[in-house]
Motif scaffolding. Structure first.
Motif, short mmCIF file in Angstrom:
data_model
loop_
_atom_site.label_atom_id
_atom_site.label_comp_id
_atom_site.label_asym_id
_atom_site.label_seq_id
_atom_site.Cartn_x
_atom_site.Cartn_y
_atom_site.Cartn_z
N LYS A 29 0.84 -1.19 0.00
CA LYS A 29 0.00 0.00 0.00
C LYS A 29 0.88 1.25 0.00
CE LYS A 29 -3.78 2.26 2.50
NZ LYS A 29 -4.63 2.25 3.72
N LEU A 30 0.55 2.21 -0.87
CA LEU A 30 1.30 3.46 -0.98
C LEU A 30 0.30 4.62 -1.09
CD1 LEU A 30 4.26 4.65 -1.37
CD2 LEU A 30 3.74 4.66 -3.82
N TRP A 31 0.51 5.70 -0.32
CA TRP A 31 -0.39 6.85 -0.38
C TRP A 31 0.37 8.12 0.00
CZ3 TRP A 31 0.12 3.68 3.73
CH2 TRP A 31 0.18 4.24 5.01
N VAL A 32 -0.28 9.28 -0.25
CA VAL A 32 0.31 10.60 0.02
C VAL A 32 -0.55 11.29 1.07
CG1 VAL A 32 0.92 12.85 -0.92
CG2 VAL A 32 1.27 10.79 -2.30
N GLU A 33 0.12 11.79 2.14
CA GLU A 33 -0.56 12.56 3.17
C GLU A 33 -0.16 14.02 3.07
OE1 GLU A 33 0.12 11.11 7.09
OE2 GLU A 33 -1.13 9.31 6.84
N VAL A 34 -1.15 14.92 3.06
CA VAL A 34 -0.90 16.36 3.07
C VAL A 34 -1.11 16.86 4.49
CG1 VAL A 34 -1.59 18.61 2.14
CG2 VAL A 34 -1.66 16.56 0.68
N GLU A 35 -0.11 17.58 5.02
CA GLU A 35 -0.23 18.08 6.39
C GLU A 35 -1.41 19.04 6.49
OE1 GLU A 35 2.60 20.96 8.75
OE2 GLU A 35 3.34 18.90 8.96
N SER A 133 1.29 2.06 -6.84
CA SER A 133 1.13 3.49 -7.05
C SER A 133 0.17 4.09 -6.03
CB SER A 133 0.61 3.77 -8.47
OG SER A 133 1.54 3.33 -9.44
N SER A 134 0.37 5.40 -5.78
CA SER A 134 -0.52 6.14 -4.89
C SER A 134 -1.62 6.82 -5.72
CB SER A 134 0.27 7.20 -4.12
OG SER A 134 0.77 8.19 -5.02
N GLU A 135 -2.64 7.29 -5.03
CA GLU A 135 -3.69 8.04 -5.69
C GLU A 135 -3.27 9.51 -5.82
OE1 GLU A 135 -6.45 6.94 -7.00
OE2 GLU A 135 -6.09 4.86 -6.39
N PRO A 136 -3.65 10.19 -6.91
CA PRO A 136 -3.35 11.63 -7.00
C PRO A 136 -4.03 12.41 -5.88
CG PRO A 136 -4.02 10.73 -9.12
CD PRO A 136 -4.31 9.66 -8.11
N VAL A 137 -3.44 13.56 -5.53
CA VAL A 137 -3.94 14.42 -4.46
C VAL A 137 -4.22 15.80 -5.06
CG1 VAL A 137 -3.39 15.52 -2.26
CG2 VAL A 137 -2.71 13.16 -2.67
N THR A 138 -5.37 16.35 -4.73
CA THR A 138 -5.78 17.66 -5.25
C THR A 138 -5.70 18.71 -4.15
OG1 THR A 138 -7.25 16.62 -6.85
CG2 THR A 138 -7.63 18.95 -6.37
N LEU A 139 -5.17 19.90 -4.50
CA LEU A 139 -5.04 21.02 -3.57
C LEU A 139 -5.76 22.24 -4.12
CD1 LEU A 139 -1.27 20.95 -2.48
CD2 LEU A 139 -3.24 20.20 -1.15
#
Length: 396
Positions: A29-35, A133-139
């Motif tokens: 499992k791979l993912w991106v965390e935004v503070e 792969s991780s999921e894209p992250v939207t800002l």
């Protein structure tokens, strides 16, 4: 039969944990965390992200491939971290990478997918490639406030104003080095404002190239900048260096602020004249006494003789020899010795002392200004010190 069933039950957990070529989604499992923050980030403001992974397979090799970061600038905050941890009683491998990203423009921006290329092993201990792969992250990014001279969003800012020695107690003829040190958290070196122009109504100021470097920390890049100038009063007394100011945006309190470094007086201190050599020191004079009539008559005779010789139209060749008494001037001798030794600062100090002692002289002041320019200007080269000494002592 009963023995076979016992063997199957004992080997069951081992079979479940065996490495196979079939990879289950729950194993990698791979993912991106935004503070998280309480505000919408502004353009060019730091956003901290962490790429995390949890792996339940034996990994032989790995390589994390980053997205293109379209619409972002970025910097990695240190090395990747691998750990073995227990999750719900199960031993797993964890991966993390800390990064700071800076949105280049306002609007809806997307951080693309990260891909972790892994090399795994199967039941026969053969290697095979498997990406995760991780999921894209939207800002959502807000526009920066308008009107600022230089957009400088910073999480924490420290300023110090340092001088090589007391700026209002300089030795005559010497300059002072001023260093403004900037320490900013959350920005990269190119985001710090350019070095300002330091101004003064009557000082010689020579700017040095500014220096910048960065240290990486989990809280963001810590950037240091050094603004440097060499300053010297040009009127041999004192001068005022005008204040410096620049704006920055406090990203913690969400407010624009202005840094002002106050004006500073730069002056020569109370210079104590150098002591004369013992051989030239004057002894305490005896009490004055009036000469007797014989001495008065002799003085009158000498005076009348001099007047008569002058009226005759002749020149006393001995008067030219009186110029040799300049050799006994201790300050002039110091200048000549410094010129022979190539000691520019000592030469300049003795020349300034002569100028103070003998009173204003435009010619001598002009020569001193030329010497100062050759000393402090990095692009200039000092001329002949002996020639300067001769020209200075000839001026009145």
């Amino acid at each position: 039969m009963r023995l076979l069933l016992c063997i199957i039950l004992l080997l069951g957990p081992i079979a479940v944990q065996a490495q196979t070529k079939a990879v289950l989604p729950s194993e990698l499992k791979l993912w991106v965390e935004v503070e998280e923050t309480e505000h919408t980030p502004l353009a060019r403001e730091m956003v901290l992200i962490t790429i995390k992974g949890i792996y339940r397979r034996h990994i032989t090799r790995e390589q994390l491939v980053q997205p293109d970061f379209d619409g972002f600038s970025w910097t990695q905050l240190g090395d990747d971290t691998w750990r073995e941890e227990r999750l719900n009683g199960e031993k797993v491998k964890t991966f993390s990478r800390r990064m700071a990203v800076y949105p280049d423009r306002p609007g809806t921006l997307t951080i693309g997918a990260f891909t972790h290329n892994l090399t795994l092993t199967d039941e026969r201990d053969d290697w095979f490639e498997h990406p995760v792969s991780s999921e894209p992250v939207t800002l959502e990014v807000a526009p920066a406030p308008s009107g600022s001279r230089w957009w400088f969003p910073v999480k924490q800012l420290r300023i110090s104003d340092q001088w090589s020695n007391a700026p209002d107690q300089l030795v005559p003829g010497e300059g002072v080095l001023r260093v403004v040190r900037i320490e900013a958290l959350g920005v990269t070196p190119e985001m710090i404002p350019p070095m300002p122009e330091l101004k003064s109504p009557s000082a010689m100021i020579f700017a040095h190239p500014d220096k910048r470097f960065v240290e990486l920390s989990p809280g963001g890049p810590q950037t240091y900048a050094f603004w440097r100038w060499t300053i010297r009063p040009s009127n041999d007394t004192s001068t005022i260096v005008e204040p410096l100011s620049f704006d920055y945006y406090d990203t913690v309190n969400r407010v624009m602020r202005t840094v002002t470094i106050s004006a500073q007086r730069v002056a020569y201190g109370s210079a104590v004249p150098e002591e004369q050599p013992a051989s030239l020191a004057l002894s305490r004079p005896d009490p004055a006494r009036l000469p007797g009539w014989p001495m008065a008559a002799l003085a009158g005779l000498v005076g009348l003789s001099g007047v008569g010789y002058a009226l005759s139209g002749r020149r006393l060749t001995g008067l030219k020899a009186l110029e040799r008494f300049g050799l006994f001037d201790p300050l002039a001798r110091q200048m000549r010795q410094a010129a022979r030794a190539g000691q520019v600062q000592q030469l300049r100090r003795a020349a300034a002392a002569i100028l103070r002692r003998d009173g204003p002289s435009e010619g001598r002041a002009r020569l001193l200004r030329h010497l100062d320019k050759s000393i402090f200007d990095p692009g200039a080269t000092p001329g002949s010190l002996a020639a300067f000494t001769r020209a200075f002592l000839r001026q009145m």
